[in-house]
Scaffold this active site. Structure first.
Site, PDB file in Angstrom:
ATOM      1  N   CYS A  91      43.543  -2.395  21.797  1.00  0.00           N
ATOM      2  CA  CYS A  91      42.240  -2.942  22.171  1.00  0.00           C
ATOM      3  C   CYS A  91      41.534  -3.362  20.895  1.00  0.00           C
ATOM      4  O   CYS A  91      41.256  -2.531  20.032  1.00  0.00           O
ATOM      5  CB  CYS A  91      41.423  -1.885  22.917  1.00  0.00           C
ATOM      6  SG  CYS A  91      39.710  -2.363  23.245  1.00  0.00           S
ATOM      7  N   CYS A 200      42.205 -10.345  21.305  1.00  0.00           N
ATOM      8  CA  CYS A 200      42.086  -9.396  22.414  1.00  0.00           C
ATOM      9  C   CYS A 200      43.470  -9.276  23.026  1.00  0.00           C
ATOM     10  O   CYS A 200      44.139 -10.298  23.250  1.00  0.00           O
ATOM     11  CB  CYS A 200      41.078  -9.894  23.446  1.00  0.00           C
ATOM     12  SG  CYS A 200      40.987  -8.878  24.952  1.00  0.00           S
TER      13      CYS A 200
END
Length: 292
Positions: A91, A200
């Site tokens: 993440c 991302c």
């Protein structure tokens, strides 16, 4: 604290004398970290993995640093109870806002995706675009990491708040998603970037859409590939590489297991058995309510 429907303690059956057989923990806000898991399957086929998706609290990209730190500590505390030997923050938002703080608080190595991605980007180009969540873009983590390696590289960042919800809703093929992607990429294309970084871990799931909109000469960097390469090096350095056959991947989420399982099958090629972990007092996000 937390409770789990069935995941408690050391269910892998390894002993303290066999740390190499302990699992790697991987976590993300949702399905995005499955891009890292796929790379582990490819690059580290002997490693067992525990995957956690914090789906009750996604998206992370609009959260404050204080919220992200709370979420990450909840997850790492739980991972510690699962006796992991290493954790990968799959993440970018967590890597940007929490990694440097929490890696000093736990006794296992914690790897983030930003530095490996930045190193790979600098090797490929001099005009680098980064698409990410708004929180990652606001943190300037990629720009700082890239400039620490090569201050002469030009970097442009675009926060993309709609991407994660669209991916979690499995709207990859929706024409609206293409129009959103076009709007996010346009300022980077106007800057004549030569390299695009997926800032991302959800974004590789949009690869067909993004590739169709980018000039063909633009190289794409997926940090998931490079963080797993870094994992390989770290495991070798610490003498923690597993040479035994791996155990099946364990999946857990803070939100709806059925929803994650349905989303995960598309990216994994099999239907994962997903269990629920309840962090006490966790408010379910509006997106998770919409998905349920």
């Amino acid at each position: 604290m937390y409770s789990s429907s069935s995941i408690e303690g050391n269910l892998y059956g390894f002993s303290a004398q066999e740390p190499q057989r302990a699992p790697i923990g991987v976590f993300d806000s949702g399905v995005g970290g499955l891009t890292v898991l796929r790379q582990i399957y490819r690059q580290l086929p002997n490693e067992s993995v525990i995957y956690f998706g914090d789906t009750a609290r996604l998206p992370y990209g609009i959260r404050s640093q204080a919220e992200i730190l709370t979420f990450v500590r909840d997850i790492l505390d739980w991972m510690q109870q699962q006796h992991v030997k290493m954790v990968v923050m799959a993440c970018n938002t967590s890597s940007a806002l929490a990694l440097d703080i929490v890696r000093e608080e736990y006794d296992f190595p914690i790897l983030g995706v930003i530095l490996p991605g930045a190193k790979a980007a600098v090797q490929q180009g001099k005009r680098i675009g980064v698409i990410s969540t708004p929180a990652t873009a606001k943190s300037n983590a990629y720009r700082q990491a890239i400039w620490e390696i090569d201050p002469n590289v030009e970097v442009w960042q675009v926060g993309c708040p709609e991407f994660v919800p669209l991916i979690e809703q499995n709207r990859i093929q929706d024409p609206y998603t293409t129009e959103v992607a076009r709007a996010y990429l346009e300022p980077l294309i106007q800057q004549d970037i030569d390299t695009l970084v997926y800032g991302c871990t959800h974004y590789p799931l949009l690869a067909p859409v993004l590739r169709s909109l980018l000039p063909p000469q633009v190289k794409i960097i997926d940090p998931a590939v490079h963080v797993v390469t870094a994992c390989t090096q770290e495991l070798d350095l610490l003498g923690l590489s597993n040479t035994h056959p791996p155990l099946p991947t364990r999946f857990a989420v803070s939100g709806c297991p059925q929803q994650f399982s349905q989303s995960g099958v598309h990216w994994l090629g099999y239907t994962p058995l997903v269990e629920a972990v309840d962090f006490a007092g966790v408010p379910v996000s509006q997106l998770q309510q919409d998905l349920a």
